[in-house]
Enzyme design. Structure first.
Site, mmCIF file in Angstrom:
data_model
loop_
_atom_site.group_PDB
_atom_site.id
_atom_site.type_symbol
_atom_site.label_atom_id
_atom_site.label_comp_id
_atom_site.label_asym_id
_atom_site.label_seq_id
_atom_site.Cartn_x
_atom_site.Cartn_y
_atom_site.Cartn_z
ATOM 1 C CB THR B 43 40.546 40.581 43.776
ATOM 2 O OG1 THR B 43 40.683 41.102 42.461
ATOM 3 C CG2 THR B 43 39.091 40.566 44.178
ATOM 4 C CB THR B 44 44.108 37.937 46.681
ATOM 5 O OG1 THR B 44 43.649 37.223 45.524
ATOM 6 C CG2 THR B 44 44.414 36.954 47.793
ATOM 7 C CE1 TYR B 106 26.429 47.979 39.505
ATOM 8 C CE2 TYR B 106 27.046 50.270 39.331
ATOM 9 C CZ TYR B 106 26.109 49.312 39.591
ATOM 10 O OH TYR B 106 24.841 49.686 39.924
ATOM 11 C CE1 TYR B 132 42.180 39.129 37.017
ATOM 12 C CE2 TYR B 132 42.019 40.824 38.683
ATOM 13 C CZ TYR B 132 41.849 39.515 38.287
ATOM 14 O OH TYR B 132 41.348 38.595 39.180
ATOM 15 N NE ARG B 137 37.129 38.252 42.079
ATOM 16 C CZ ARG B 137 36.704 38.242 43.338
ATOM 17 N NH1 ARG B 137 35.911 39.196 43.772
ATOM 18 N NH2 ARG B 137 37.074 37.277 44.166
ATOM 19 C CE LYS B 161 45.061 37.564 38.324
ATOM 20 N NZ LYS B 161 44.719 38.231 39.610
ATOM 21 C CB ILE B 203 48.790 36.769 38.913
ATOM 22 C CG1 ILE B 203 49.862 37.435 38.023
ATOM 23 C CG2 ILE B 203 48.459 37.623 40.132
ATOM 24 C CD1 ILE B 203 49.475 38.802 37.484
#
Lengths: 291, 291, 291, 291
Positions: B43-44, B106, B132, B137, B161, B203
């Site tokens: 995402t980063t 989503y 993850y 999110r 994660k 992370i």
């Protein structure tokens, strides 16, 4: 765009997980008898797992079939603006009447970023756009002032589908918004309270199953017959809630399959309903004498 | 896969919003001096707005550069399994060492659906997979028993994660999990408590800015020097939090641009940091004598 | 005040719902063998339904019994400052060593109001005060800067019991606070991560059942033996969580009654544990070979 | 009990923090001109910091003054059943018409415990009882089936004040409840949607300031004039929300003091409004031409 109820229709699949276009057409024809609009390729239509070719074919077929009798609105949202623009072009080409565009999920943005993002997208299509706010899926909230700013800056942004679940936020929005900005409920069980506040209708999951009844509900509200609206709403509130007993559209797909309009098949990451979930829906059908 | 800290690196863009591969290489070289792994296209790294060609080139360049000195892990998650499989193939082809795969955002799924989904994906790659979990999110939560079931059913799923932010859930997971299942923190300010419970590392977003210091923190923990770990953690907690003053990676991109490793440019729906946000980061840099 | 573990002891009742002072004394004696402090009349002690006479007698008896070997801390919080002052006077008179004062629940206040409220209360007693932050019960949150401001303005405010459940808030607090401000965990399963960050101990429900084991856990942490701490924590995490399978202190009262130290009787609005809840605790006892 | 609006009136204090009975009487007389009921000693009336003597005098004076023209309902809730019974006796003796009883806050209970608790209390008074559900203050939720069970088991429990803020829960309750169970909104900005669903009215903070307008709103709804109701609601939604810019009743007390009916004085833990808060209310008064 419309007043009343638009169904966010499911996408039927066959045993090979391919789109069942014949079933789709029959289902769309069934829906057209009752409702004020169709939303294809929304979340309920499993849009994230529909590829570009399927997308074009689904929209084209529904548009042709509906033949302008009611608006056909296409869910084109993504978390990548390029994909949104592409989806919008497909929708235009296929003759769609409008777009339903969710705020960017997962990567998200700031309120200012949402204004820039939606303006960027709106400036690149002629079609009318309904914003879609659903924080429980996107991880972000389109705040009242942001929604109004996007509406005011873009003449083809015509309204918002509100599924925040927060009736205070919805009351604030309806109090502050320009008169010609549409507000639709994204939750079936909140359609009555949202419309009572001055909203325009509902983009419905429930009407996949009982389109006539959902139309009667919104019609009663729009004609100020609240006694009748309350009666209908009380009768069906239980099924409205039970269609969310598992992640949407898992239960509604099972329910529509019981009506015979599709098979009970979903694409991963979604799976078909659990045995417990089936019993919940079966009991609700029995109580309401559906089938 | 690794113990300690892997940086979830930003993706540098130029003024035309194109990937700046030269900057990427310099930044990866800088990071390699300090950390135990690189996560590209998380995402980063603004993965949702990176196209397939860019994806292949980014991974290949970083893999080549790193030259097996530390593992290169690629974020390949999506809400469409087809895209995940495609991304995984690209990662394999480019020589990546592992995959970081977020739960479907989503569209979401049930817990049982998550097991089926991740198993489907895991069976179609040889590469090791880190799950993850980031409910803020994705709108969904990978519950403890689900994570463990996915781990036990798929030998190339090696860990998770955890960015639920819920330390009780993390404590439960670490108590119940098989010994060889890795647990990494997805929140910088929770790396110390998660590792104290028995987790393996972090992370990190923060290590984009201060990789040496984050490495010192995890090293202190892994060598049971908690006095030192607490000292480092107290010193940098403020900057860790301030890097989330706006939606990640907006602040960290500005911070890395201050270090000279990239321009302060993001792709929509993300936008560059507000003036207020800049001041927050500027003040933090000043306090910590960074630059 | 203390480092390590203080038990927030249950209040035993007899079949007539009267305080069972004999059982209380035996239980306090049992606890004294292991832990570093006793908290009487906390939430676990059903303080809201204890009247003034009972309050005085309970505190006096425990103080006498403990005879200064470990500190006796009395829960005196309320949502009416007059009651707090009264309770504090009783505690002073009864020889208590400290006070645990929750932020005003139900009526709540602003952050500025919390500073004024706690200062008003602190200025009217000589006893050391531990603030208590438990938003899930009070409906309000003592933010980091507020807690520190209260500490700095009142020399007899010595620390805080943190039960926000938010480890990021706790990490922030520990990073910002003056060195001599105590921070205790209010959640058993978060004691290890909170202390790893630099906190001082735990005010425990779990230690009502297994005081020796909770003492071993905190001792291991305080002596930097994290391998041992993790081992203990993993072993007991399950029971720590199960003691909250229903509203506290419902399950812990049942668990202590199984040990023979009290009857399984609670005062309304609390009721004794459900059959399902019993099975959960019974199974946990069996797994851990308790009894 | 009533249909329409009951004001949850503030309790005026003088400069010595004593109850200002004269101001109370004038304010009650003002309110009586407009509304359908008065709730004294609710949260807005700062009940937790009113002592027993004050309580008796406040209720008696208001009952005498109102002289049965509209019902006087007394907030008697606590987290200690003994206090509730005592408060109920005082209310009976003082001639009150009904009781508003909040679910036990802070100590909380299970759903089954809530049924036992409310039944225990209801069996010990003849007065009609309105349950009060406000999870943001109590930390607990009276679920739909629990509320209905309490209603059905106790003939003097006549309804519920719903301040969960969750319109889906409220829609469920109104759909499932027996016809003669009253449902009142505990949030001013949710009065319209709750009543549109079939609810009976609102227990209002806003009507402390503008009782005539709140009465017009509920009257419009009860006579099915939704156009007028929407118009009123849109006009005043902003002030309804701004009265919660700080913890209630801080802003409403300031607003009523501007009307001249009380001084802007609150008892700890509450404090008078901040300068920022004042500006918010001042601006809203100006916009609406109040004063």
């Amino acid at each position: 765009m419309f007043k009343g109820v638009a169904t966010a229709i499911i996408t039927p699949f066959d045993e090979n997980y391919e789109v069942d276009y014949k079933a789709l057409e029959e289902f769309a024809l069934f829906q057209m008898n009752y409702v004020d609009g169709l939303v294809v390729l929304g979340t309920t239509g499993e849009a994230p797992t529909i590829d570009e070719n399927e997308r074009e074919k689904i929209v084209s077929k529904v548009v042709e079939l509906v033949n302008k009798k009611i608006p056909v609105i296409v869910g084109t949202g993504s978390n990548n603006p390029k994909h949104v623009l592409y989806n919008n072009k497909l929708a235009e080409k296929s003759g769609a009447d409008g777009l339903l565009i969710v705020s960017p999920y997962y990567n998200k943005s700031t309120q200012k970023g949402l204004v820039e993002y939606f303006s960027y997208v709106a400036q690149r299509t002629e079609l009318p756009i309904i914003l879609y706010n659903v924080p429980s899926r996107t991880g972000g909230n389109i705040l009242t002032d942001t929604a109004i700013e996007i509406f005011e800056k873009n003449k083809n942004v015509i309204g918002i589908k509100e599924a925040s679940g927060n009736i205070s936020q919805i009351a604030e929005l309806i109090s502050k918004k320009p008169e010609d900005m549409f507000v639709y409920s994204g939750n079936d069980d909140q359609a009555l309270p949202l419309m009572a506040l001055g909203g325009d209708g509902v983009i419905s999951v429930f009407s996949n199953v009982l389109p006539k009844q959902m139309k009667e509900l919104t019609e009663a509200i729009l004609t100020n017959d609240y006694n009748k609206a309350q009666e209908i709403n009380k009768k069906y509130n239980s099924l409205m809630r039970k269609l969310f007993v598992e992640v949407n559209p898992i239960p509604v797909k099972y329910a529509v399959s019981k009506l015979g309009y599709c098979k009970n098949i979903l694409r991963l990451p979604l799976i078909s309903i659990s045995e417990n979930g089936k019993t919940v829906i079966d009991n609700s059908f029995e109580e309401l004498n559906i089938l």
